[in-house]
Design an enzyme around this catalytic site. Structure first.
Site, short mmCIF file in Angstrom:
data_model
loop_
_atom_site.label_atom_id
_atom_site.label_comp_id
_atom_site.label_asym_id
_atom_site.label_seq_id
_atom_site.Cartn_x
_atom_site.Cartn_y
_atom_site.Cartn_z
N ASP A 93 -0.04 5.08 0.85
CA ASP A 93 -0.23 6.14 1.84
C ASP A 93 -0.11 5.61 3.26
O ASP A 93 -0.79 4.65 3.64
CB ASP A 93 -1.59 6.80 1.65
CG ASP A 93 -1.76 7.40 0.26
OD1 ASP A 93 -0.75 7.52 -0.46
OD2 ASP A 93 -2.90 7.74 -0.10
N ASP A 142 0.87 -1.17 0.00
CA ASP A 142 0.00 0.00 0.00
C ASP A 142 0.92 1.22 0.00
O ASP A 142 2.09 1.13 0.38
CB ASP A 142 -0.89 -0.04 1.26
CG ASP A 142 -1.73 1.21 1.41
OD1 ASP A 142 -2.35 1.63 0.42
OD2 ASP A 142 -1.75 1.77 2.53
#
Length: 274
Positions: free
Chosen positions: A20, A18
């Protein structure tokens, strides 16, 4: 930490990240709000609203419903934006805005996975126009990101073509495994959010990074490792890493001759595929 170099006689593997709050310390999309304002794409009110959204996101209070509202807001906000202008703004400000907020720990992990012969894939809910340049900056092999519909005039229509969120991320990981030949049981995944539990479940080595409360509970229940990334650093301020083939060669120096041969073969195969 991640074990020895991959045995390339086995199926290929990958590490799925991922973006962020896992690789970078903020929301990749919201970080560009000031640049979009200066480029005339949004007004001052929108800048303030995105600043508030960034605060909520960083405070760990953005649950599923809030993320859905944020998606709707950003989709409406970008309606009419010229795609090429967006790409130009991102390219011009990428190093100033993103480079300083990359977690040193994440950059090291990416290097370790590459050294071990694994592909690195960024899987992000943010838009492709933002995520793809960041993926290139990080040296990722592939990127999965949200895609907006682009009209005949070259502008965003405000509609979402592909939303890389929740279970959709897991589906993308499984599809990549089928197309690229990854053995998911030997793959890795990293995320900060409980919405990515489906993606974490899809691999044999899931890791919770700076997890929100829900993911922390899930990780503790399932005995998933929990990592704390807290050192944002500019890539150029880190100890320079040699190119990937050199990294692979260095990893093989102290190994047996058979292992060295496998590493050489793997680096040659990657070079040919590229």
């Amino acid at each position: 930490m991640l074990g020895l170099v991959e045995n390339h006689s086995l199926p290929r593997t990958a590490a799925f990240f991922d973006l962020d709050k896992t690789v970078i310390a903020k929301s990749s999309t919201l970080t560009f709000s000031k640049s979009f304002y200066q480029g005339g794409l949004i007004n001052r009110r929108a800048v303030l609203r995105t600043a508030y959204a960034q605060f909520v996101f960083l405070a760990g209070g953005a649950d599923h419903d809030q993320m859905e509202r944020m998606r709707s807001y950003l989709s409406a906000l970008c309606r009419g934006w010229n795609v090429e202008q967006v790409k130009e703004i991102v390219a011009e400000t990428l190093h100033d805005l993103i480079d300083p907020i990359i977690y040193d720990e994440a950059a090291s992990l990416i290097e370790e996975h590459h050294t071990a012969g694994r592909d690195v894939v960024i899987v992000s809910t943010s838009g492709a126009e933002v995520v793809e340049p960041i993926g290139e900056l990080l040296g990722a092999d592939r990127v999965v990101a949200t895609r907006m519909v682009v009209g005949d005039d070259g502008c965003f229509t405000g509609e979402v073509e592909y939303y890389a969120y929740g279970p959709t991320k897991a589906e993308a990981v499984k599809e990549l495994a089928r197309s690229e030949g990854y053995d998911l049981d030997r793959c890795y995944a990293y995320s900060d959010s409980a919405t990515d539990v489906p993606m974490l479940e899809a691999v044999g080595h899931p890791f919770a990074v700076n997890p929100d409360r829900a993911l922390r509970r899930e990780a503790l229940t399932r005995a998933w490792p929990i990592l704390d990334f807290h050192r944002p650093v500019r890539l150029k301020q880190r100890i320079p890493a040699p190119p990937r083939p050199a990294l692979v060669a260095a990893a093989a120096v102290g190994a047996a001759a058979a292992t060295a041969g496998l590493v050489w073969f793997a680096s040659r195969r990657r070079a040919t595929a590229g």
